[in-house]
Each structure stands twice: as structure tokens, then as C-alpha cells.
Scaffold this active site. Structure first.
Site, PDB file in Angstrom:
ATOM      1  N   ASP A 148       1.029  -3.152  -9.352  1.00  0.00           N
ATOM      2  CA  ASP A 148      -0.275  -3.194  -8.676  1.00  0.00           C
ATOM      3  C   ASP A 148      -1.280  -2.303  -9.401  1.00  0.00           C
ATOM      4  O   ASP A 148      -1.978  -1.499  -8.787  1.00  0.00           O
ATOM      5  CB  ASP A 148      -0.122  -2.777  -7.221  1.00  0.00           C
ATOM      6  CG  ASP A 148      -1.301  -3.225  -6.360  1.00  0.00           C
ATOM      7  OD1 ASP A 148      -2.139  -3.994  -6.867  1.00  0.00           O
ATOM      8  OD2 ASP A 148      -1.376  -2.815  -5.196  1.00  0.00           O
TER       9      ASP A 148
ATOM     10  N   PHE B  50      -0.958  -0.038   6.743  1.00  0.00           N
ATOM     11  CA  PHE B  50       0.418   0.340   7.025  1.00  0.00           C
ATOM     12  C   PHE B  50       0.635   1.851   7.147  1.00  0.00           C
ATOM     13  O   PHE B  50       1.678   2.277   7.621  1.00  0.00           O
ATOM     14  CB  PHE B  50       1.342  -0.199   5.920  1.00  0.00           C
ATOM     15  CG  PHE B  50       1.271  -1.684   5.773  1.00  0.00           C
ATOM     16  CD1 PHE B  50       1.812  -2.518   6.734  1.00  0.00           C
ATOM     17  CD2 PHE B  50       0.641  -2.261   4.685  1.00  0.00           C
ATOM     18  CE1 PHE B  50       1.745  -3.889   6.606  1.00  0.00           C
ATOM     19  CE2 PHE B  50       0.570  -3.630   4.550  1.00  0.00           C
ATOM     20  CZ  PHE B  50       1.119  -4.450   5.508  1.00  0.00           C
TER      21      PHE B  50
END
Length: 654
Positions: A467, A341
Site C-alpha cells: 500500500d 478500523f
């Protein structure tokens, strides 16, 4: 017919019977791989031109020459020395198999042929054999670890010119299902056990025995039933993960609490709290009603006319206002990283103090500019600004220098260092361990303590990272671990839990194998779920950065499969070289009840206890001695204690 891939053929016909016309179809498949000999191309319609036994690439037609030939069509004689392994190079990786090394010297008039052997990494060459035969072979029946090294065939032609070829043997593994010093013993493990080179059958948690045929005895659990339960009040423990199974009236992680009759206390508290809640509610309703009555008729409330997106954008601008960087102060260089991304560019930033600092400038790829990606990018900027409210930040969180938001592309500017992320750093330590035998455990557990310290700061700010993994931890040039990549983070300053959302039909990519049970099941994320993820990161550190894989499950399970495994009590197995003291800390992060998991601060203290002992009576003395001294290859069960480092040095790009 020749196909580069499988071919499907379908035949159909309209057949008329007495009852009327019927359509019949028959489909069958040709599984044809590649082109026939001397043909190539997409439709295998081109003719190969290779000579002297060279193989022809079935797609491009390129010639793969045999030893002694070069050129586009392999028609140019080329004198060289080649060592051929029979029955194949791949066999040499297995101990206990037979292997023959043959030295061939095509187009050379051989006067003398000599084999030289270099054992392991030593620099002592010893002659193996001499001869004048053009094909001279060495036979290994079978290959052993002592056979490893470099085998060089030196050929001298009749004019005195030397030619040489080298073969490197690195036999470290047994054939599948074999183990032992010479890989001669058969494993035949049962119930999901795996065959280890030295251990034989390595059983799944809850089983033991030569072939994993036995279940754990009461009071033991885990890998090969090597761990001891600490359940109290005669409570039993799960043989797989050691979770205490409390009887009626017992509670606590170790069933240490006995329930008491608290009904009278509950009634007293209820009688006190309920009236208070009712009174506060009435006051709040009255205030809201009076405010509405005071507003003149027809007057518009601008706050109610703003959309959630407008409010979020205004809040973000307010948060980032002190962090806005003039683009003229930023000088970008080469790209240093690219993901799905975004990409990261190395640059120099002139800061208000008047000098320049190296930064990593992170931006969104133009072809990935979706609503969810932009939302994560904005969220990362706001979270970094929150963490750095005092401008200093935390020594174990990647330093934030500012952002460029008033021009395109937008950039997040964080500190830069030449070292890589923790996962890749662990890979390099793994390769170093294979060569030198140095485990570097103090260094690795120092990183674990650094991450726990950074996680403690996030918990203090009530920020959930979501994360925590080795890939999202960077190592500074002063070897300090810093938490990075806050794209999935959430600010839970008001609420400590939130639900997973699906905005605009776009699902977020979630790191399943690092997620807690409650996150997988209910989409709930808390600081406690970050602790679960930290347990997986600690497992990565202990295993030199291996990819987590749950026993009995696929390498990349889906949500349902992973949930089912976790509900059965399956957990990541104790890595090789990981002592029980460390694995017990890892396991404590994976308790199903989030409230019973250790806090980040407690994790820091637990890892500090693994520091080298200063007193001879320290219970860890034996383990630490075995960890810091060379160990025989027959057992790799220990991992030495850590060093702790708290440093504000710069770290690598996200």
C-alpha cells in the site's frame, strides 16, 4: 400529495373476465421535491412563520432572512451593507462572463456610498466610484483575470456612521469547453481530449492535433505525442504508453536483444541439473522415513497438533517479546486521529534510557474487532519488529518503539511528530502554489527520494508493503518522508510472492488504483509490485496530491474495469508542471513485465540525477533553469529537480 422524497404509488384490482379472475397492478412514481410554499416538515403539514420575504427551510422551518432583516422570523430591521452578484456568485468564477455587483444598504439613510478596490494581494486601495444613490452597481462585461480582487462598498449614513460590505472575486477558470487568455476560444475536443485553460485541447496519450483528431506519428507517443520512443532494431512503439512492440526474435524493454540459438546450452544444463535434483530428492525422502521409524509407537507429535492460528500466535509472541512495553511507562493523551478500523492517541513513553519520548499509540476500535482487522494489526507489529531488528530501523521508515499486547486495548507505539501525512502536505503546497507561484519541487522530489530509500530497505528485507501511497507516508518535523502504515504488509522472507486470501469470508480492502497489473489480475504481490505503487505515489507528488484517475475510466473503477484499461495501455497522464525526465521515471514503474521495472535503489539513483547541475554542459541545465525561474501562465509543463534528505528525525502518526 406532498412528499419529502419521491413517492411510489401502486394500484391493484382483481378483475373477472369470462376466462376467469385476473389480478391487475399499476405502479407509478411522483418525483416531488420539497414542500409547497409556506409549508414544511416531514409530511409538509406545518406552517411557516417567516416574514418579509424570508425563505422557509422545508424540513425544519428555519427562516433564511433577506438582507436587512434578522430575528427568528426575520421581523427585526437590521441596517447592513450587502453586495449582490447578478446573475449569481458562481458565475464570477468563470472568465468571459458578464457580472454585476450591486451594493444595497437596507434600513440605512445613505449620505454617501464609495467603492474601494484591492487588486489581488496588493494593499493599495483605489476609488472606483462615488455616489449617494442607495443602489450603486459595478458592471463587468466581461469578467477578466485583471478584475480579481476585493470589492468593498462603504456607506456613510446621515449621522456619519460607517457601514461596509465586501465581495471577493477570484475568476480563474473558463466556461466549460472554452479556453484562451479571455476564454473566447472553443475547444470541441475529440477522442476523450480535455479542454485546458491555456493549452486548448489536451489530448489523451496517442493523439494530437487542435482537436485531438490525429494519431501519433511513428517514433512518438504519450500525452500530445510529446515523448520520443527509444525502441531499437527498427521495432515500433505503442503510441499510448510507449511500450516497444518487439518482432519475432527480439526481447528487452527496448527490443535491444536479438535471440540466439541456445538449444545446445539448454540441453547441457538440463542433463546436468535433472540428475542432481533426483539425487537430492531421494536423500530427503530417506531422512524423513528414518525419522518416522525412530519415533516410538503411540508417541504424539505436539507440532502436528497445533493449528495454524496457534503457530502464528506463538511466533508473534516470540517476535514481540523484546518489544513489550510496560503499560505503566505509557501515559496517553488526546486522540489525534481516527479511521474506519482504529484510532491513534498521542502519548508519552518512558524508554529504557530514562527519558520520555512522544509517541503515537495506534489501537483497534472496539466496534471493529474482526478477525481480518486483528490479523492486519498483528501483522503490522511483526513487520515493524522485523524492520527494527537492530533497534535503529531506517531513517525513512516510521520508527517503532514497542507494543502493548498483554492488556486491552493493545497498542502499537511509533514515533510522533506534528506534521501531517504526505498527501495532506501536498495539498497545502498546492494551495501555497496558487498564491505564491512557488512549486517547491526540490522539496517534493526530496520526499520522493526518501520514500524510494525506505522502499529499498523493505526490498532488502524482502518485505512487501502492498500500500505504497502518499496517504501512508508521513513527514517528520525535520521534513523527512517516512513510510508508515504496514497493515497490509507481508513478510516474504521465504517466498517473494503470495496469493490473495479470503479467510473466514472476509475480503480485504485493496487500493486498486495503486496496484500493479499482476496484483489485480492474479492477486500476486512482490517487491516489484511495490515499485508500481511507488510510480503512482511519484505521480501524486508531481500533481500536488491529486486523486489518480485513468483516462476513459470512472474515478473509482472496479477490478475488471481497471484491468481492461491497463491492458489497453492506458496509464495516468503526465501531470501539469511535470517534465518529461520525471514522467519517464514514473512510466518505468508501470512496465507490465515486473522484472523490467527499476529497483528501489535504481529509483533513488535516477532521482539523484535530477539534482541541480554543477556543470554548464549538463543536459538538464535548460529544464532546471525553466523550473526554478518564474514561468508565464500560458504553459505549466516543468518541474524542478529534488533535494535529497536522509534524516532519523521523528515523523507524524500513522
Amino acid at each position: 400529495m406532498w412528499c419529502s422524497t419521491s413517492c411510489w404509488l401502486q394500484c391493484g384490482a382483481n378483475v373477472t373476465f369470462r376466462g376467469g379472475p385476473v389480478h391487475i397492478e399499476y405502479t407509478f412514481q411522483y418525483n416531488i421535491a420539497g414542500c409547497p410554499k409556506d409549508r414544511y416538515g416531514l409530511e409538509c403539514n406545518a406552517t411557516c412563520v417567516c416574514k418579509n420575504g424570508a425563505r422557509c427551510n422545508g424540513f425544519l422551518g428555519a427562516c433564511e432572512c433577506r438582507p436587512g432583516w434578522r430575528g427568528r422570523v426575520c421581523d427585526v430591521p437590521w441596517p447592513e451593507v450587502v453586495i449582490i452578484a447578478t446573475p449569481g456568485d458562481s458565475v464570477s468564477t468563470y472568465i468571459g462572463t458578464n457580472l454585476t455587483l450591486t451594493c444595497v444598504a437596507p434600513h440605512i439613510q445613505v449620505a454617501n456610498m464609495t467603492w474601494l478596490y484591492q487588486a489581488g494581494h496588493e494593499e493599495i486601495d483605489s476609488n472606483i466610484t462615488h455616489g449617494v444613490t442607495p443602489n450603486n452597481s459595478i458592471n463587468f462585461q466581461p469578467v477578466t483575470e485583471s478584475s480579481n480582487g476585493r470589492y468593498t462598498c462603504i456607506v456613510k449614513d446621515i449621522d456619519g456612521k460607517d457601514f461596509s460590505g465586501t465581495f471577493v472575486m477570484n475568476a480563474t477558470e473558463c466556461l466549460p469547453n472554452y479556453h484562451g487568455n479571455v476564454c473566447s476560444q472553443v475547444c470541441d475536443c475529440q477522442y476523450g481530449g480535455t479542454c485546458g485553460r491555456w493549452e486548448g485541447c489536451v489530448c489523451t496519450p496517442g493523439r494530437h492535433g487542435d482537436k485531438c483528431e490525429d494519431t501519433c506519428a511513428p517514433g512518438t507517443f504519450g500525452l500530445n505525442c510529446s515523448m520520443t520512443c527509444y525502441c531499437q532494431n527498427e521495432a515500433s512503439c505503442d503510441p499510448v504508453n510507449g511500450t516497444c512492440i518487439c518482432a519475432a526474435g527480439q526481447s528487452g524493454e527496448f527490443c535491444q536483444n536479438i535471440a540466439e540459438n541456445n538449444s545446445r546450452t539448454f540441453v547441457i544444463v538440463l542433463a546436468t541439473v535433472v540428475p542432481t535434483v533426483i539425487i537430492v530428492g531421494c536423500i530427503a525422502i530417506t531422512i524423513v522415513t528414518l525419522k518416522r521409524q525412530r519415533r516410538p509407537r503411540g508417541q504424539r507429535n505436539p507440532e502436528t497438533e497445533l493449528t495454524d492460528a496457534d503457530r502464528e500466535s506463538m511466533a508473534l509472541k516470540e517476535i514481540l517479546s523484546p518489544w513489550e512495553v510496560d503499560k505503566d511507562d505509557l501515559h496517553l493523551g488526546n486522540m489525534i486521529g481516527e479511521g474506519e478500523f482504529g484510532h491513534v492517541v498521542r502519548g508519552r513513553l518512558r524508554i529504557p534510557e530514562g527519558y520520555q519520548v512522544l509517541v503515537a499509540a495506534k489501537s483497534i476500535r472496539s466496534d471493529r474487532m474482526t478477525a481480518s482487522v486483528v490479523r492486519d494489526f498483528d501483522r503490522e507489529m511483526s513487520i515493524l519488529a522485523r524492520i527494527h531488528e537492530d533497534k535503529e530501523g531506517h531513517p525513512n521508515v516510521l520508527k517503532f518503539y514497542g507494543a502493548v499486547t498483554k492488556s486491552e486495548p493493545q497498542y502499537i507505539l511509533v514515533e510522533y511528530a506534528s506534521n501531517e501525512d504526505l498527501r495532506r502536505f501536498l495539498w497545502s503546497l498546492r494551495e501555497d502554489f496558487k498564491i505564491t507561484g512557488h512549486k517547491r519541487v526540490l522539496e517534493r522530489l526530496g520526499f520522493a527520494a526518501d520514500v524510494a530509500s525506505g522502499l529499498s530497505e523493505l526490498a532488502r528485507l524482502k518485505i512487501v508493503h502492498r500500500d505504497i501511497a502518499a496517504r501512508n507516508v508521513v513527514i517528520s518535523d525535520r521534513m523527512v518522508a517516512k513510510i508508515a502504515d504496514f497493515g497490509l504488509s507481508r513478510d516474504v522472507y521465504v517466498s517473494s510472492a503470495y496469493a490473495r486470501t479470503n479467510q473466514g469470508g472476509e475480503e480485504e480492502l485493496l487500493p486498486l488504483k495503486w496496484m500493479a497489473v499482476e496484483s489485480l489480475r492474479d492477486g500476486v504481490y512482490t517487491c516489484e509490485s511495490d515499485v508500481w505503487s511507488y510510480g503512482v505515489l511519484l505521480w501524486e507528488i508531481a500533481s500536488f496530491g491529486e486523486e489518480p484517475r485513468y483516462p476513459g475510466g470512472p474515478m473509482h473503477p472496479d477490478v475488471c474495469t481497471l484491468l481492461e484499461l491497463l491492458r489497453k495501455g492506458v496509464r495516468l497522464q503526465q501531470p501539469r508542471n511535470c517534465p518529461q525526465h520525471l514522467y519517464r521515471i514514473v512510466r518505468s514503474c508501470w512496465i507490465v513485465d515486473p522484472s523490467k521495472r527499476p529497483t528501489p535503489g535504481e529509483l533513488v539513483r535516477k532521482i539523484k540525477r535530477l539534482l541541480p547541475p554543477r556543470h554548464a554542459d549538463n543536459p538538464l541545465n535548460h529544464d532546471i533553469h525553466s523550473l526554478t525561474s518564474p514561468s508565464p501562465p500560458a504553459r505549466h509543463r516543468d518541474l524542478p529537480p529534488p533535494r535529497l534528505a536522509i534524516d532519523a528525525a521523528a515523523g507524524p502518526p500513522p
